[in-house]
Write a protein that holds these residues in place. Structure first.
Motif, PDB file in Angstrom:
ATOM      1  N   ASP A   1     -38.986 -15.377  22.552  1.00 45.50           N
ATOM      2  CA  ASP A   1     -38.899 -16.536  23.439  1.00 45.50           C
ATOM      3  C   ASP A   1     -39.486 -16.293  24.823  1.00 45.50           C
ATOM      4  O   ASP A   1     -39.381 -17.137  25.705  1.00 45.50           O
ATOM      5  CB  ASP A   1     -37.455 -17.022  23.549  1.00 45.50           C
ATOM      6  CG  ASP A   1     -36.484 -15.927  23.931  1.00 45.50           C
ATOM      7  OD1 ASP A   1     -36.928 -14.823  24.294  1.00 45.50           O
ATOM      8  OD2 ASP A   1     -35.269 -16.176  23.867  1.00 45.50           O
ATOM      9  N   THR A   2     -40.124 -15.132  25.019  1.00 37.39           N
ATOM     10  CA  THR A   2     -40.796 -14.840  26.282  1.00 37.39           C
ATOM     11  C   THR A   2     -42.174 -14.253  25.986  1.00 37.39           C
ATOM     12  O   THR A   2     -42.394 -13.669  24.922  1.00 37.39           O
ATOM     13  CB  THR A   2     -39.998 -13.829  27.143  1.00 37.39           C
ATOM     14  OG1 THR A   2     -39.853 -12.612  26.407  1.00 37.39           O
ATOM     15  CG2 THR A   2     -38.622 -14.374  27.512  1.00 37.39           C
TER      16      THR A   2
ATOM     17  N   HIS B   1     -38.517  -7.663  20.832  1.00 41.21           N
ATOM     18  CA  HIS B   1     -39.450  -8.620  21.431  1.00 41.21           C
ATOM     19  C   HIS B   1     -39.896  -9.747  20.497  1.00 41.21           C
ATOM     20  O   HIS B   1     -40.642 -10.625  20.923  1.00 41.21           O
ATOM     21  CB  HIS B   1     -40.687  -7.889  21.964  1.00 41.21           C
ATOM     22  CG  HIS B   1     -40.354  -6.777  22.901  1.00 41.21           C
ATOM     23  ND1 HIS B   1     -39.912  -7.004  24.183  1.00 41.21           N
ATOM     24  CD2 HIS B   1     -40.366  -5.434  22.726  1.00 41.21           C
ATOM     25  CE1 HIS B   1     -39.679  -5.839  24.776  1.00 41.21           C
ATOM     26  NE2 HIS B   1     -39.946  -4.869  23.910  1.00 41.21           N
TER      27      HIS B   1
ATOM     28  N   TYR C   1     -45.240 -11.695  25.789  1.00 39.07           N
ATOM     29  CA  TYR C   1     -45.263 -10.243  25.590  1.00 39.07           C
ATOM     30  C   TYR C   1     -46.702  -9.769  25.748  1.00 39.07           C
ATOM     31  O   TYR C   1     -47.620 -10.369  25.194  1.00 39.07           O
ATOM     32  CB  TYR C   1     -44.729  -9.856  24.206  1.00 39.07           C
ATOM     33  CG  TYR C   1     -44.645  -8.362  24.042  1.00 39.07           C
ATOM     34  CD1 TYR C   1     -43.538  -7.659  24.489  1.00 39.07           C
ATOM     35  CD2 TYR C   1     -45.699  -7.645  23.477  1.00 39.07           C
ATOM     36  CE1 TYR C   1     -43.461  -6.278  24.368  1.00 39.07           C
ATOM     37  CE2 TYR C   1     -45.631  -6.272  23.350  1.00 39.07           C
ATOM     38  CZ  TYR C   1     -44.514  -5.594  23.798  1.00 39.07           C
ATOM     39  OH  TYR C   1     -44.442  -4.222  23.686  1.00 39.07           O
TER      40      TYR C   1
ATOM     41  N   ASN D   1     -46.135 -13.391  18.347  1.00 40.83           N
ATOM     42  CA  ASN D   1     -44.942 -13.318  19.181  1.00 40.83           C
ATOM     43  C   ASN D   1     -43.944 -14.358  18.687  1.00 40.83           C
ATOM     44  O   ASN D   1     -44.093 -15.541  18.937  1.00 40.83           O
ATOM     45  CB  ASN D   1     -45.290 -13.561  20.654  1.00 40.83           C
ATOM     46  CG  ASN D   1     -44.087 -13.443  21.569  1.00 40.83           C
ATOM     47  OD1 ASN D   1     -42.954 -13.274  21.118  1.00 40.83           O
ATOM     48  ND2 ASN D   1     -44.325 -13.524  22.858  1.00 40.83           N
TER      49      ASN D   1
ATOM     50  N   PRO E   1     -44.915 -17.162  23.585  1.00 40.97           N
ATOM     51  CA  PRO E   1     -44.061 -17.374  22.414  1.00 40.97           C
ATOM     52  C   PRO E   1     -44.760 -18.239  21.366  1.00 40.97           C
ATOM     53  O   PRO E   1     -45.357 -19.272  21.690  1.00 40.97           O
ATOM     54  CB  PRO E   1     -42.840 -18.084  22.999  1.00 40.97           C
ATOM     55  CG  PRO E   1     -42.779 -17.605  24.415  1.00 40.97           C
ATOM     56  CD  PRO E   1     -44.223 -17.483  24.836  1.00 40.97           C
TER      57      PRO E   1
END
Length: 156
Positions: free
Chosen positions: A110-111, A82, A113, A107, A50
């Motif tokens: 919040d996760t 995403h 990728y 990105n 992130p």
């Protein structure tokens, strides 16, 4: 309707099995552009934490006709699902640039990728370019808006 012809060339290390840019539908303004990762990243991809950003190679070089530019824009599905975006969007590729085409991807989600080899990562839009002439003046003409900016026209 046909537009200008863009000539493409592979970079030396490109995977020539990755599809070239293409329009997904007859009405598409942007052609999908794919990641063409170097050999050591093809199996693992590029993982963006992130907030992180990376220059993602496409394996291509372009010859854009004079009087045109290529704009690189985010793909809406990647942005919504995403948080992937292009921080300099639209990115401009000038007609006289002949180097490798890379896409700056960030990105905003919040996760983490992972961009896999061959993934569609951006849209490529061809647009006409007008170059302005510039002149210096002591004053400018008045308008109803004047110098109001940054939200001065209201919120609704």
């Amino acid at each position: 309707m046909t537009g200008p012809l863009l000539t493409l060339a592979w970079t030396e290390d490109a995977d020539r099995a990755v599809p070239l840019p293409s329009y997904a539908t007859a009405g598409a303004a942007g052609a999908d552009l794919r990641a063409n990762l170097p050999g050591e990243l093809r199996a693992t991809g590029i993982t963006l934490a992130p907030g992180a950003r990376a220059l993602v190679p496409t394996g291509l070089r372009l010859a854009i006709p004079a009087g045109y530019e290529v704009q690189l824009r985010p793909r809406s599905g990647l942005a919504l699902k995403h948080g992937l975006t292009l921080p300099n969007s639209p990115g401009t590729i000038d007609s006289d640039y002949r180097g490798p085409l890379g896409v700056i991807v960030q990105n905003g989600g919040d996760t983490p990728y992972t961009i896999a080899h061959g993934d569609r990562i951006a849209q490529l839009v061809v647009a006409p370019v007008l170059q302005a002439s510039f002149t210096l003046a002591e004053t400018l003409d008045d308008t109803a808006r004047g110098s109001g900016g940054f939200g001065s026209t209201g919120t609704r």
